[in-house]
Design an enzyme around this catalytic site. Structure first.
Site, PDB file in Angstrom:
ATOM      1  CG  HIS A   1       2.470  -0.625   6.525  1.00 47.58           C
ATOM      2  ND1 HIS A   1       1.293  -0.055   6.944  1.00 47.58           N
ATOM      3  CD2 HIS A   1       3.275   0.400   6.168  1.00 47.58           C
ATOM      4  CE1 HIS A   1       1.376   1.262   6.828  1.00 47.58           C
ATOM      5  NE2 HIS A   1       2.575   1.565   6.367  1.00 47.58           N
ATOM      6  CG  HIS A   2       1.476  -0.691  13.307  1.00 43.85           C
ATOM      7  ND1 HIS A   2       0.395  -1.374  13.829  1.00 43.85           N
ATOM      8  CD2 HIS A   2       2.267  -0.414  14.373  1.00 43.85           C
ATOM      9  CE1 HIS A   2       0.523  -1.488  15.139  1.00 43.85           C
ATOM     10  NE2 HIS A   2       1.636  -0.918  15.499  1.00 43.85           N
ATOM     11  CB  SER A   3      -1.962  -0.531   7.496  1.00 45.14           C
ATOM     12  OG  SER A   3      -1.159  -1.201   6.542  1.00 45.14           O
TER      13      SER A   3
END
Length: 535
Positions: free
Chosen positions: A189-191
């Protein structure tokens, strides 16, 4: 450039309301996009459940939390090809030994239940490695394994990682393709981080093939100042010094002018400035599909450097030139098929939303040492945007695509536009919260033709747990744009990873072939130029 409102003309509330009304111009975007991928809600956690967990919990950065907004649920996909079939147990042990020591890969993203602020936190947890290593059983007898792998990656774009565990997965496809003996997809996930920080973290699990004890090294970009404004000591007269400072003053004015123009174009793009209609863009009322399609092509990095030397430019200029040439080939072919032969591509507005990392990478060596010492190093998302004009045309000399890229990129290099876009996004985040900032972040890629990113890979051939790597092709899913082009170098190779909504680009493999054909034409033109000089 000051972006704060003037107290004499606007109150803070009226200024926010005016910007909010401008943002409503694109409010139909969320309804049009209509992606049916289910967005999982963050886990709620009470502060009173475990005081020790509360003490260790760290807030997600605003940019990281923005990646959880609806229609902006972005995942990084690192597609890797291997020279040998993957031994799952050996790979699992290596990931557990190195990567799980990084706090973001061993933490949940939870939301406090009590304060109701909507803020999420990193909470350390115990990781069950078997929940993250996925080995699907796919029957592939007498089937095109290349298409099977591409379909599997496309199916990943329709699903999410369960929020009840750290947001990453490692998918293993032990089937031979035309590219490699086995393929794996690291979905993150890009977070958790941006492309540069994730690449450094991923490479910390690898060792060089020539020396299994050595870590990979990343190329160091050497900045060469081609403009020589200094004068010899015996010629430093009062007039020459005045002329020298006058040139520097002019360059400074040009620098700030370029910055103001770039920021204005970024804001205008977010609010109303949209690219011309083409096979790569969407029409109003277009229904986005639930899937993205992926393809990747690998070319020689040495040939890219050869073109760079012949044209006296940078590797990025050559990459952008190839991209412009490939898009021109595809668009002109599509318009010819549709019978629109009177179409003039020179008059169309076509731009790339180039994603730029604004923070220096920690480095593979430093990151590996900190992981071994159990030091918590947190690297998140620190990215800016550059709106880059693309030339769609049919040139008789293919090198003109590279020259056009160099001209535009030289101007972008003399600007603080990418840094200012980062602070503009923070300004929107401060006044409008996560939803307003996410809407701004979605508008920019939606209004431009394609998103583009460049990640530097290792200089040497590398291996992980005894598995030599053939290629690495990073890309994304869930990013709100019709088409994405990600470029990554590895040893003596350069890979273009192309992702597109399947409703926009039905023949994505043809577009991938256009990248290779354009590269070959530009290379041949560079060879011809070299032969001409030799004669």
């Amino acid at each position: 450039m000051a972006l704060e409102p003037s107290n004499q003309q606007y109150s803070p509330s009226s200024w926010v309301n005016q910007i909010s009304s401008l943002l409503n111009i694109g409010s139909s975007l969320d309804m049009e996009r209509g992606r049916k991928k289910m967005i999982l809600k963050p886990i709620l956690i009470s502060k009173n459940l475990n005081k020790n967990v509360e003490e260790e919990a760290v807030l997600l950065s605003p940019t990281s939390q923005m990646f959880h907004e609806p229609d902006y649920n972005v995942y990084v996909l690192a597609i890797m090809g291997w020279k040998v079939p993957i031994e799952v147990d050996a790979m699992k042990a290596e990931i557990q030994r190195t990567m799980l020591k990084h706090p973001r890969f061993s933490s949940l993203q939870v939301m406090d239940e009590i304060n109701g602020s909507g803020k999420m936190r990193w909470v350390p947890t115990t990781v069950n490695i078997d929940d993250h290593i996925i080995v699907p059983q796919i029957a592939h007898d007498n089937m095109d394994t290349d298409k099977l792998v591409e379909e599997y990656i496309s199916n990943l774009s329709t699903t999410n990682v369960d929020m009840s565990k750290p947001l990453w997965e490692f998918h293993v496809l032990n089937m031979k393709t035309s590219h490699a003996e086995a393929t794996s997809i690291f979905r993150i996930h890009h977070s958790i981080g941006d492309g540069t920080s994730l690449m450094s973290l991923l490479l910390s699990c690898f060792r060089t093939t020539s020396d299994p004890t050595s870590l990979p090294t990343l190329p160091v970009s050497s900045s060469k100042d081609k403009s020589n404004l200094s004068l010899s000591n015996n010629k430093k007269t009062i007039w020459s010094l005045m002329w020298q400072y006058l040139i520097k003053f002019w360059l400074l004015i040009k620098f700030w002018f370029n910055t103001v123009v770039d920021v204005f174009l970024f804001i205008a793009t977010a609010l109303f400035l949209k690219d011309s209609q083409s096979p790569f863009t969407t029409t109003r009322g277009y229904k986005w599909s639930t899937r993205q399609k992926y393809t990747y092509r690998t070319i020689s990095l040495d040939d890219i450097k050869f073109i760079k030397n012949v044209t006296d430019c940078s590797v990025n200029d050559v990459v952008l030139g190839i991209t412009q040439a490939a898009m021109s080939r595809y668009i002109l072919r599509r318009y010819e098929v549709e019978g629109k032969r009177k179409f003039l591509p020179e008059g169309m507005r076509c731009r790339a939303n180039v994603i730029v990392n604004l923070r220096p990478a920690l480095g593979v060596q430093t990151l590996a040492e900190t992981i071994e010492k159990n030091v918590k190093v947190i690297q998140g998302n620190c990215i800016g945007f550059v709106i880059f004009p693309l030339t769609i045309a049919q040139f008789s000399n293919p090198l003109d695509y590279v020259r056009k890229s160099k001209t535009s990129m030289d101007r972008k290099k003399h600007s603080l536009g990418s840094l200012c876009t980062f602070y503009v996004s923070k300004l929107f985040l401060k006044f409008f919260g996560f939803k307003g900032a996410a809407k701004l972040a979605k508008r920019v890629p939606f209004q431009t033709t394609l998103a583009m990113s460049n990640v530097i890979g290792p200089r040497e051939e590398i291996s992980c747990a005894g598995h030599p790597l053939v290629f690495v092709a990073p890309t994304c899913s869930g990013y709100p744009t019709g088409i994405m082009v990600h470029v990554c170098s590895y040893a003596k190779k350069l890979t273009f990873a192309i992702a597109a909504d399947e409703g926009i680009i039905p023949d994505l493999n043809q577009l991938g072939d256009d990248f290779v054909d354009s590269f070959m034409l530009i290379k041949e033109a560079a060879l011809s130029k070299l032969r001409t000089k030799a004669d």
